[in-house]
Design an enzyme around this catalytic site. Structure first.
Site, PDB file in Angstrom:
ATOM      1  N   GLY A 206       0.836  -1.198   0.000  1.00 12.70           N
ATOM      2  CA  GLY A 206       0.000   0.000   0.000  1.00 12.70           C
ATOM      3  C   GLY A 206       0.865   1.241   0.000  1.00 12.70           C
TER       4      GLY A 206
ATOM      5  N   GLY B  75       0.428   5.801   0.489  1.00 12.82           N
ATOM      6  CA  GLY B  75      -0.426   6.961   0.736  1.00 12.82           C
ATOM      7  C   GLY B  75       0.415   8.146   1.153  1.00 12.82           C
ATOM      8  CB  THR B  76      -0.540  11.439   2.577  1.00 17.41           C
ATOM      9  OG1 THR B  76      -1.374  10.886   3.606  1.00 17.41           O
ATOM     10  CG2 THR B  76      -1.405  11.896   1.427  1.00 17.41           C
ATOM     11  CE1 TYR B  77       1.108   4.321   4.307  1.00 17.82           C
ATOM     12  CE2 TYR B  77      -1.079   5.293   4.251  1.00 17.82           C
ATOM     13  CZ  TYR B  77      -0.225   4.261   3.935  1.00 17.82           C
ATOM     14  OH  TYR B  77      -0.679   3.183   3.230  1.00 17.82           O
TER      15      TYR B  77
ATOM     16  CD  GLU C 165      -1.360  -7.765  14.815  1.00 19.01           C
ATOM     17  OE1 GLU C 165      -1.532  -8.997  14.820  1.00 19.01           O
ATOM     18  OE2 GLU C 165      -1.971  -7.003  15.576  1.00 19.01           O
TER      19      GLU C 165
ATOM     20  CG  ASP D 163      -8.555   9.038   9.130  1.00 19.61           C
ATOM     21  OD1 ASP D 163      -9.648   9.333   8.584  1.00 19.61           O
ATOM     22  OD2 ASP D 163      -7.501   8.852   8.492  1.00 19.61           O
TER      23      ASP D 163
END
Length: 321
Positions: free
Chosen positions: A26, A28-30, A100, A145
């Site tokens: 994945g 994203g912005t993170y 995990e 969130d």
């Protein structure tokens, strides 16, 4: 705690050598999440490589928001909250959080399954989500969130709250926080009306919307703007007033010109499996945060008492590799 966490970050890059990156899971912005395998134990883990803003102070090295997330995760240990296993700080402005590994996001599962979800699976997920939420709130943590993309599931039927980037500790009595949190479709009415004095009820509302999405196989309130989102909620729950929600008219974004809708029968919007499920929703999908059930209260309802662990459809999961 912050000093302890900063010390925890000062670990050498050799820790990364114990993992084999298998694939990107994945982005994203993170940052980027990789599925990886521990060379020693053979267990799968999720490696979350954090992106740092270029404007981060060189003397600090780590953004305060990242430190806050790590502080929270270090102390969370519950079967329905994703567990952070380690923190690796190989070089300036780069951090790997080791979690995990679970098979997929709830969002991906909902998009993959063609048929209606099994009612026992929905009930099982519902109870587990509320148990995870009750745990967070008992430790005075707001997630802020919750959405299907931030919830992880496995092939055995476990479901876990994840992605704590916007989370924060709260105090009693509640003090002012920013109301610009939670993805629009899952944002509670008090936030949409501009309240900066809110509590655990915002997470309960989000989970209620997520569970409704599991039942309907589509978002309950897919607004395209804040005002559209508010109107969609009011059309179902009724336009609040001082009788139904004391103090609502004093909230910053409440308008006297709001259309006046009466509460609808929720069955017109949600395809309930039974009356117990409908009764549950009438308590958690409540506009007035003072009347909305807490996660702990919801666990005592009749609907969740008969819950049992139920596995999702196996064909949606790729073979383990």
């Amino acid at each position: 705690m912050l000093n302890q966490t900063k010390e925890c970050l000062n670990q050498n890059a050799n820790k990364l050598d114990k993992f084999i990156k298998l694939k990107k899971a994945g982005e994203g912005t993170y940052g980027v999440v990789y599925k990886a395998k521990d060379k020693i134990t053979g267990k799968f883990v999720a490696l979350k490589k954090m992106k740092f803003d270029k404007q981060v102070d060189e003397t600090e090295g780590v953004p305060s928001t990242t430190i806050r997330e790590i502080c929270l995760l270090k102390n969370l240990h519950h079967s329905n909250v994703v567990e952070m296993l380690d923190v690796i700080f190989p070089e300036p402005k780069t951090i790997y959080l080791v979690f995990e590994y679970l098979d997929m996001e709830l969002k991906h599962y909902l998009d993959t399954v063609n048929s209606k979800l099994d009612k026992d699976l929905i009930k099982s997920y519902c109870k587990q989500l509320m148990e995870g939420l009750a745990y967070l709130h008992s430790h005075r943590i707001l997630h802020r969130d919750l959405k299907p993309q931030n919830i992880l599931i496995d092939r055995e039927g476990h479901i876990k709250l994840a992605d704590f980037g916007l989370s924060r500790c709260f105090t009693v009595p509640v003090r002012a926080y920013t109301h610009e949190v939670v993805t629009l479709w899952y944002r509670a009415p008090e936030l949409l009306l501009g309240s900066n004095l809110y509590g655990p009820g915002i997470d309960v509302w989000s989970v209620a919307c997520i569970i409704a999405e599991m039942i309907n196989k589509r978002a309950l309130f897919p607004g395209n703007s804040e005002i559209d989102q508010i109107y969609r909620i009011f059309k179902l729950c009724g336009t609040p007033n001082e009788t139904t929600w004391s103090g609502c008219t004093n909230l910053p974004d409440y308008r006297k010109g709001f259309p006046q809708w009466l509460p609808e029968d929720m069955s017109k919007f949600i395809n309930f499996d039974d009356d117990d499920q409908k009764e549950f929703f009438s308590k958690v999908l409540e506009c007035n945060p003072n009347k909305r059930w807490t996660a702990r209260e919801s666990l005592g309802c009749k609907y969740l008492k008969s819950s049992k662990l139920t596995a999702p459809k196996s064909e949606c999961f790729k073979p383990i590799s």
